[in-house]
Design a protein around this motif. Structure first.
Motif, PDB file in Angstrom:
ATOM      1  N   PRO A  74      88.378  72.515  41.267  1.00 53.52           N
ATOM      2  CA  PRO A  74      87.315  72.647  42.265  1.00 53.52           C
ATOM      3  C   PRO A  74      87.870  72.803  43.678  1.00 53.52           C
ATOM      4  N   LEU A  75      87.214  73.634  44.456  1.00 56.63           N
ATOM      5  CA  LEU A  75      87.598  73.863  45.845  1.00 56.63           C
ATOM      6  C   LEU A  75      87.461  72.574  46.658  1.00 56.63           C
ATOM      7  N   THR A  76      86.354  71.874  46.486  1.00 61.63           N
ATOM      8  CA  THR A  76      86.099  70.606  47.185  1.00 61.63           C
ATOM      9  C   THR A  76      85.630  69.594  46.140  1.00 61.63           C
ATOM     10  N   PRO A  77      86.521  68.708  45.696  1.00 60.68           N
ATOM     11  CA  PRO A  77      86.154  67.765  44.637  1.00 60.68           C
ATOM     12  C   PRO A  77      84.884  66.964  44.925  1.00 60.68           C
ATOM     13  N   SER A  78      84.667  66.576  46.166  1.00 64.76           N
ATOM     14  CA  SER A  78      83.485  65.772  46.483  1.00 64.76           C
ATOM     15  C   SER A  78      82.179  66.555  46.365  1.00 64.76           C
ATOM     16  N   ASN A  79      82.259  67.880  46.219  1.00 60.04           N
ATOM     17  CA  ASN A  79      81.062  68.704  46.046  1.00 60.04           C
ATOM     18  C   ASN A  79      80.743  68.994  44.586  1.00 60.04           C
ATOM     19  N   VAL A  80      81.527  68.450  43.657  1.00 62.29           N
ATOM     20  CA  VAL A  80      81.249  68.639  42.233  1.00 62.29           C
ATOM     21  C   VAL A  80      79.956  67.902  41.894  1.00 62.29           C
ATOM     22  N   LYS A  81      79.059  68.573  41.192  1.00 62.85           N
ATOM     23  CA  LYS A  81      77.777  67.999  40.769  1.00 62.85           C
ATOM     24  C   LYS A  81      77.790  67.867  39.248  1.00 62.85           C
ATOM     25  N   ILE A  82      77.379  66.697  38.754  1.00 61.08           N
ATOM     26  CA  ILE A  82      77.306  66.467  37.311  1.00 61.08           C
ATOM     27  C   ILE A  82      75.949  65.855  36.984  1.00 61.08           C
ATOM     28  N   ASP A  83      75.305  66.405  35.958  1.00 61.35           N
ATOM     29  CA  ASP A  83      74.061  65.861  35.427  1.00 61.35           C
ATOM     30  C   ASP A  83      74.248  65.587  33.939  1.00 61.35           C
ATOM     31  N   ILE A  84      73.703  64.464  33.476  1.00 63.01           N
ATOM     32  CA  ILE A  84      73.643  64.192  32.040  1.00 63.01           C
ATOM     33  C   ILE A  84      72.368  64.863  31.548  1.00 63.01           C
ATOM     34  N   LYS A  85      72.512  65.900  30.722  1.00 68.63           N
ATOM     35  CA  LYS A  85      71.370  66.732  30.356  1.00 68.63           C
ATOM     36  C   LYS A  85      70.403  66.043  29.406  1.00 68.63           C
ATOM     37  N   ASN A  86      70.864  65.102  28.599  1.00 65.85           N
ATOM     38  CA  ASN A  86      69.970  64.496  27.612  1.00 65.85           C
ATOM     39  C   ASN A  86      69.347  63.199  28.131  1.00 65.85           C
ATOM     40  N   GLY A  87      68.815  63.268  29.350  1.00 69.87           N
ATOM     41  CA  GLY A  87      68.019  62.170  29.857  1.00 69.87           C
ATOM     42  C   GLY A  87      68.713  61.170  30.750  1.00 69.87           C
ATOM     43  N   GLY A  88      69.980  61.371  31.084  1.00 70.64           N
ATOM     44  CA  GLY A  88      70.698  60.377  31.872  1.00 70.64           C
ATOM     45  C   GLY A  88      70.626  60.566  33.363  1.00 70.64           C
ATOM     46  N   GLY A  89      70.251  61.754  33.834  1.00 71.03           N
ATOM     47  CA  GLY A  89      70.162  61.997  35.260  1.00 71.03           C
ATOM     48  C   GLY A  89      71.487  62.369  35.892  1.00 71.03           C
ATOM     49  N   PRO A  90      71.527  62.377  37.229  1.00 69.71           N
ATOM     50  CA  PRO A  90      72.738  62.814  37.938  1.00 69.71           C
ATOM     51  C   PRO A  90      73.813  61.732  37.991  1.00 69.71           C
ATOM     52  N   LEU A  91      75.063  62.191  38.074  1.00 69.59           N
ATOM     53  CA  LEU A  91      76.207  61.321  38.359  1.00 69.59           C
ATOM     54  C   LEU A  91      76.667  61.658  39.766  1.00 69.59           C
ATOM     55  N   PHE A  92      77.198  60.683  40.482  1.00 64.95           N
ATOM     56  CA  PHE A  92      77.568  60.874  41.874  1.00 64.95           C
ATOM     57  C   PHE A  92      79.069  60.715  42.078  1.00 64.95           C
ATOM     58  N   TYR A  93      79.642  61.670  42.841  1.00 65.82           N
ATOM     59  CA  TYR A  93      81.069  61.647  43.140  1.00 65.82           C
ATOM     60  C   TYR A  93      81.448  60.318  43.785  1.00 65.82           C
ATOM     61  N   ASP A  94      82.557  59.788  43.384  1.00 61.41           N
ATOM     62  CA  ASP A  94      83.157  58.549  43.854  1.00 61.41           C
ATOM     63  C   ASP A  94      82.442  57.308  43.307  1.00 61.41           C
ATOM     64  N   GLU A  95      81.134  57.329  43.251  1.00 64.73           N
ATOM     65  CA  GLU A  95      80.399  56.192  42.677  1.00 64.73           C
ATOM     66  C   GLU A  95      80.498  56.195  41.154  1.00 64.73           C
ATOM     67  N   ASP A  96      80.345  57.388  40.529  1.00 64.81           N
ATOM     68  CA  ASP A  96      80.330  57.504  39.070  1.00 64.81           C
ATOM     69  C   ASP A  96      81.532  58.228  38.482  1.00 64.81           C
ATOM     70  N   PHE A  97      82.176  59.082  39.266  1.00 67.89           N
ATOM     71  CA  PHE A  97      83.325  59.845  38.763  1.00 67.89           C
ATOM     72  C   PHE A  97      84.198  60.276  39.931  1.00 67.89           C
ATOM     73  N   THR A  98      85.425  60.653  39.619  1.00 68.59           N
ATOM     74  CA  THR A  98      86.336  61.243  40.596  1.00 68.59           C
ATOM     75  C   THR A  98      86.917  62.515  40.002  1.00 68.59           C
ATOM     76  N   VAL A  99      87.528  63.328  40.849  1.00 69.52           N
ATOM     77  CA  VAL A  99      88.139  64.587  40.421  1.00 69.52           C
ATOM     78  C   VAL A  99      89.536  64.654  41.010  1.00 69.52           C
ATOM     79  N   MET A 100      90.518  64.852  40.148  1.00 66.30           N
ATOM     80  CA  MET A 100      91.916  65.052  40.561  1.00 66.30           C
ATOM     81  C   MET A 100      92.392  66.341  39.916  1.00 66.30           C
ATOM     82  N   GLY A 101      92.578  67.384  40.731  1.00 64.12           N
ATOM     83  CA  GLY A 101      92.932  68.683  40.158  1.00 64.12           C
ATOM     84  C   GLY A 101      91.770  69.179  39.314  1.00 64.12           C
TER      85      GLY A 101
END
Length: 88
Positions: A32-59
């Motif tokens: 990703p160009l900007t890791p903090s701009n990665v958006k993740i949603d759990i499609k089967n009813g879980g809702g959004p995940l938030f960068y740093d609070e729920d996940f991180t990105v390294m490379g």
């Protein structure tokens, strides 16, 4: 020599495997160009995940080790991941 880069928008779906769950991570196709701009949603009813609070990105690696999704995500869950990367 200069290179011209194009920002590319990536929207991809992941079906989590038992390996993803045990490693508490998954690998994206591109870095990703900007890791903090990665958006993740759990499609089967879980809702959004938030960068740093729920996940991180390294490379290209997204990880949720020690984060809330560690107790929420299971094998077979579907994630929608949206991010940008630079390509030639």
């Amino acid at each position: 020599m200069s290179h011209l880069f194009n920002t590319r928008f990536i929207k991809t779906n992941f079906n989590l495997t038992t390996n993803d769950i045990s490693s508490k991570s998954l690998e994206l196709e591109f870095t990703p160009l900007t890791p903090s701009n990665v958006k993740i949603d759990i499609k089967n009813g879980g809702g959004p995940l938030f960068y740093d609070e729920d996940f991180t990105v390294m490379g290209k690696i997204v990880t949720w080790n020690g984060k809330d999704p560690e107790t929420i995500l299971t094998s077979g869950d579907k994630l929608r991941i949206i991010y940008t990367h630079e390509g030639l």
